[in-house]
Design a protein around this motif. Structure first.
Motif, PDB file in Angstrom:
ATOM      1  N   GLY A 268       0.822  -1.209   0.000  1.00  0.00           N
ATOM      2  CA  GLY A 268       0.000   0.000   0.000  1.00  0.00           C
ATOM      3  C   GLY A 268       0.853   1.254   0.000  1.00  0.00           C
ATOM      4  O   GLY A 268       2.075   1.204  -0.033  1.00  0.00           O
ATOM      5  N   GLY A 269       0.207   2.415   0.036  1.00  0.00           N
ATOM      6  CA  GLY A 269       0.928   3.683   0.048  1.00  0.00           C
ATOM      7  C   GLY A 269       1.488   4.017  -1.313  1.00  0.00           C
ATOM      8  O   GLY A 269       0.990   3.578  -2.347  1.00  0.00           O
ATOM      9  N   ASP A 270       2.567   4.811  -1.324  1.00  0.00           N
ATOM     10  CA  ASP A 270       3.156   5.257  -2.577  1.00  0.00           C
ATOM     11  C   ASP A 270       4.097   4.195  -3.144  1.00  0.00           C
ATOM     12  O   ASP A 270       4.819   3.528  -2.418  1.00  0.00           O
ATOM     13  CB  ASP A 270       3.937   6.555  -2.365  1.00  0.00           C
ATOM     14  CG  ASP A 270       3.030   7.701  -1.930  1.00  0.00           C
ATOM     15  OD1 ASP A 270       1.809   7.569  -2.100  1.00  0.00           O
ATOM     16  OD2 ASP A 270       3.555   8.707  -1.425  1.00  0.00           O
ATOM     17  N   SER A 271       4.086   4.077  -4.467  1.00  0.00           N
ATOM     18  CA  SER A 271       4.980   3.150  -5.150  1.00  0.00           C
ATOM     19  C   SER A 271       6.035   3.940  -5.907  1.00  0.00           C
ATOM     20  O   SER A 271       5.822   5.098  -6.263  1.00  0.00           O
ATOM     21  CB  SER A 271       4.192   2.270  -6.132  1.00  0.00           C
ATOM     22  OG  SER A 271       3.176   1.561  -5.468  1.00  0.00           O
ATOM     23  N   LYS A 272       7.176   3.321  -6.173  1.00  0.00           N
ATOM     24  CA  LYS A 272       8.255   3.980  -6.890  1.00  0.00           C
ATOM     25  C   LYS A 272       8.186   3.679  -8.379  1.00  0.00           C
ATOM     26  O   LYS A 272       7.674   2.645  -8.791  1.00  0.00           O
ATOM     27  CB  LYS A 272       9.613   3.515  -6.337  1.00  0.00           C
ATOM     28  CG  LYS A 272       9.853   3.876  -4.881  1.00  0.00           C
ATOM     29  CD  LYS A 272      11.215   3.359  -4.429  1.00  0.00           C
ATOM     30  CE  LYS A 272      11.480   3.704  -2.971  1.00  0.00           C
ATOM     31  NZ  LYS A 272      12.797   3.178  -2.502  1.00  0.00           N
ATOM     32  N   GLN A 273       8.714   4.598  -9.193  1.00  0.00           N
ATOM     33  CA  GLN A 273       8.816   4.343 -10.618  1.00  0.00           C
ATOM     34  C   GLN A 273       9.680   3.095 -10.833  1.00  0.00           C
ATOM     35  O   GLN A 273      10.721   2.938 -10.201  1.00  0.00           O
ATOM     36  CB  GLN A 273       9.443   5.537 -11.334  1.00  0.00           C
ATOM     37  CG  GLN A 273       8.561   6.780 -11.345  1.00  0.00           C
ATOM     38  CD  GLN A 273       9.268   7.977 -11.964  1.00  0.00           C
ATOM     39  OE1 GLN A 273      10.482   8.099 -11.907  1.00  0.00           O
ATOM     40  NE2 GLN A 273       8.500   8.882 -12.559  1.00  0.00           N
ATOM     41  N   PRO A 274       9.264   2.209 -11.727  1.00  0.00           N
ATOM     42  CA  PRO A 274      10.012   0.953 -11.935  1.00  0.00           C
ATOM     43  C   PRO A 274      11.257   1.165 -12.801  1.00  0.00           C
ATOM     44  O   PRO A 274      11.363   0.633 -13.914  1.00  0.00           O
ATOM     45  CB  PRO A 274       8.979   0.066 -12.632  1.00  0.00           C
ATOM     46  CG  PRO A 274       8.149   1.039 -13.416  1.00  0.00           C
ATOM     47  CD  PRO A 274       8.037   2.263 -12.543  1.00  0.00           C
ATOM     48  N   LYS A 275      12.214   1.934 -12.275  1.00  0.00           N
ATOM     49  CA  LYS A 275      13.385   2.316 -13.055  1.00  0.00           C
ATOM     50  C   LYS A 275      14.203   1.108 -13.523  1.00  0.00           C
ATOM     51  O   LYS A 275      14.710   1.094 -14.654  1.00  0.00           O
ATOM     52  CB  LYS A 275      14.285   3.247 -12.240  1.00  0.00           C
ATOM     53  CG  LYS A 275      15.436   3.852 -13.023  1.00  0.00           C
ATOM     54  CD  LYS A 275      16.228   4.826 -12.177  1.00  0.00           C
ATOM     55  CE  LYS A 275      17.302   5.523 -13.007  1.00  0.00           C
ATOM     56  NZ  LYS A 275      18.235   4.594 -13.658  1.00  0.00           N
ATOM     57  N   ASP A 276      14.330   0.098 -12.668  1.00  0.00           N
ATOM     58  CA  ASP A 276      15.100  -1.075 -13.069  1.00  0.00           C
ATOM     59  C   ASP A 276      14.473  -1.774 -14.267  1.00  0.00           C
ATOM     60  O   ASP A 276      15.175  -2.240 -15.174  1.00  0.00           O
ATOM     61  CB  ASP A 276      15.264  -2.038 -11.896  1.00  0.00           C
ATOM     62  CG  ASP A 276      13.961  -2.324 -11.161  1.00  0.00           C
ATOM     63  OD1 ASP A 276      12.931  -1.688 -11.477  1.00  0.00           O
ATOM     64  OD2 ASP A 276      13.972  -3.172 -10.243  1.00  0.00           O
ATOM     65  N   ILE A 277      13.148  -1.818 -14.290  1.00  0.00           N
ATOM     66  CA  ILE A 277      12.440  -2.444 -15.403  1.00  0.00           C
ATOM     67  C   ILE A 277      12.575  -1.593 -16.667  1.00  0.00           C
ATOM     68  O   ILE A 277      12.851  -2.104 -17.759  1.00  0.00           O
ATOM     69  CB  ILE A 277      10.953  -2.656 -15.048  1.00  0.00           C
ATOM     70  CG1 ILE A 277      10.828  -3.683 -13.917  1.00  0.00           C
ATOM     71  CG2 ILE A 277      10.158  -3.104 -16.266  1.00  0.00           C
ATOM     72  CD1 ILE A 277       9.415  -3.866 -13.402  1.00  0.00           C
ATOM     73  N   ILE A 278      12.379  -0.281 -16.529  1.00  0.00           N
ATOM     74  CA  ILE A 278      12.476   0.614 -17.683  1.00  0.00           C
ATOM     75  C   ILE A 278      13.882   0.585 -18.276  1.00  0.00           C
ATOM     76  O   ILE A 278      14.056   0.490 -19.503  1.00  0.00           O
ATOM     77  CB  ILE A 278      12.094   2.057 -17.278  1.00  0.00           C
ATOM     78  CG1 ILE A 278      10.636   2.106 -16.805  1.00  0.00           C
ATOM     79  CG2 ILE A 278      12.306   3.012 -18.458  1.00  0.00           C
ATOM     80  CD1 ILE A 278      10.209   3.448 -16.239  1.00  0.00           C
ATOM     81  N   ASP A 279      14.894   0.647 -17.419  1.00  0.00           N
ATOM     82  CA  ASP A 279      16.272   0.605 -17.898  1.00  0.00           C
ATOM     83  C   ASP A 279      16.564  -0.702 -18.646  1.00  0.00           C
ATOM     84  O   ASP A 279      17.230  -0.704 -19.690  1.00  0.00           O
ATOM     85  CB  ASP A 279      17.247   0.747 -16.733  1.00  0.00           C
ATOM     86  CG  ASP A 279      17.285   2.157 -16.163  1.00  0.00           C
ATOM     87  OD1 ASP A 279      16.740   3.073 -16.810  1.00  0.00           O
ATOM     88  OD2 ASP A 279      17.863   2.334 -15.064  1.00  0.00           O
ATOM     89  N   ALA A 280      16.060  -1.798 -18.121  1.00  0.00           N
ATOM     90  CA  ALA A 280      16.290  -3.090 -18.762  1.00  0.00           C
ATOM     91  C   ALA A 280      15.615  -3.149 -20.134  1.00  0.00           C
ATOM     92  O   ALA A 280      16.179  -3.692 -21.089  1.00  0.00           O
ATOM     93  CB  ALA A 280      15.757  -4.218 -17.866  1.00  0.00           C
ATOM     94  N   GLN A 281      14.406  -2.568 -20.229  1.00  0.00           N
ATOM     95  CA  GLN A 281      13.714  -2.583 -21.524  1.00  0.00           C
ATOM     96  C   GLN A 281      14.446  -1.734 -22.556  1.00  0.00           C
ATOM     97  O   GLN A 281      14.623  -2.146 -23.706  1.00  0.00           O
ATOM     98  CB  GLN A 281      12.269  -2.097 -21.364  1.00  0.00           C
ATOM     99  CG  GLN A 281      11.484  -2.098 -22.668  1.00  0.00           C
ATOM    100  CD  GLN A 281      11.360  -3.471 -23.281  1.00  0.00           C
ATOM    101  OE1 GLN A 281      10.494  -4.247 -22.917  1.00  0.00           O
ATOM    102  NE2 GLN A 281      12.244  -3.818 -24.239  1.00  0.00           N
ATOM    103  N   LEU A 282      14.881  -0.550 -22.157  1.00  0.00           N
ATOM    104  CA  LEU A 282      15.606   0.303 -23.102  1.00  0.00           C
ATOM    105  C   LEU A 282      16.916  -0.333 -23.531  1.00  0.00           C
ATOM    106  O   LEU A 282      17.316  -0.229 -24.700  1.00  0.00           O
ATOM    107  CB  LEU A 282      15.857   1.676 -22.465  1.00  0.00           C
ATOM    108  CG  LEU A 282      14.609   2.535 -22.239  1.00  0.00           C
ATOM    109  CD1 LEU A 282      14.971   3.826 -21.524  1.00  0.00           C
ATOM    110  CD2 LEU A 282      13.911   2.838 -23.560  1.00  0.00           C
TER     111      LEU A 282
END
Length: 286
Positions: A268-282
């Protein structure tokens, strides 16, 4: 004496069981709230939906993909002017798959998840691009679309871990979703611009309905993310049964490809941007 000791042990065991039950109930409630705040598609993911992809289903049926302020890098949208759309098979090789991101289980979105997403409606047509991302749907009119889901792998509790510790580990889990789309010509920058415009138009919130259940988005706030040729990011805040949760939404374009991401924390609460996932996709796009 034995009777007293036995009674004490029984009382302690019952108290521990009660604490575990309460903790489990709280986790289930937070999970439901978090999932409702985004879409029922992710709730299906959390419950272990099928790995059969919607893309495979569409191939069998002979169907094509359904319709459904940015922080930009240096390259202008002109870099996509002559973009050639990839085939579904080509796109499927580029989207993230199991083993591509450490600490996550990755699977193709199931036909059931896609079906739920397609049925999501909103009370404000201007917010449709946001709902497209939240509902595992492609933005605009891509020639091909590959949706995948991610579930973080929690650390395994130690042998002497209590039931409460085991539940806490589950509460630290994160779920995320990505849809990688391929467009011809200016389709990718146009889709990204439509999402940016929707974020501005729907800043004050909107309501969407999924599987007969309404969810109130109270705010869509601009966020920052710099990657690819241009990117758009928002923080989506929703209220479910009196509880508030905020989740990040990020879209990144690279030439004629557009990847959209969202994530939520089971705690619950605030979640973080999935930077590890985005970086891996790029990185996989090259």
């Amino acid at each position: 004496m034995r009777s007293t000791t036995s009674t004490a042990r029984t009382t302690t065991a019952r108290a521990a069981a009660a604490r575990t039950t309460l903790a489990g109930s709280a986790l289930v409630r937070r999970t439901a709230v978090a999932a409702s705040a985004l879409s029922l598609a992710l709730l299906v993911s959390a419950c272990g939906g099928s790995d059969d992809s919607a893309a495979d289903s569409d191939k069998k049926a002979g169907k094509t993909a359904d319709k459904s302020t940015s922080s930009a890098a240096a390259k202008p949208a002109a870099d996509a002017a002559d973009a050639t759309a990839l085939s579904q098979a080509e796109l499927d090789k580029l989207v993230l798959a199991e083993g591509d991101v450490k600490g996550y289980k990755i699977a193709k979105a199931s036909a059931a998840e896609i079906a739920i997403g397609k049925g999501i409606t909103t009370d404000n047509e201007a917010c449709t691009p946001l709902v497209d991302v939240l509902g595992f749907r492609p933005l605009g009119k891509p020639a091909a679309s590959s949706p995948v889901r991610f579930t973080s792998v929690p650390e395994k509790p130690g042998a002497d871990a209590s039931p409460e510790d085991a539940l806490a580990a589950l509460g630290d889990m994160t779920m995320a979703a990505e849809t990688l789309n391929s467009y011809a010509g200016q389709g990718a920058p146009e889709a990204l611009e439509a999402l940016s415009a929707a974020g501005k138009a729907c800043a004050g919130g909107f309501t969407y309905t999924a599987d007969g259940e309404k969810t109130k988005v109270t705010k869509v706030a601009p966020a920052t993310y710099t990657a690819g040729d241009e990117a758009v990011a928002f923080t989506v805040t929703s209220e479910v049964e009196g509880e508030t949760t905020s989740s990040p939404l990020v879209a990144v374009r690279k030439e004629g490809l557009l990847a959209t991401f969202m994530s939520l924390s089971l705690g619950g609460g605030d979640s973080k941007q999935p930077k590890d996932i985005i970086d891996a996709q790029l990185a996989k796009l090259g």
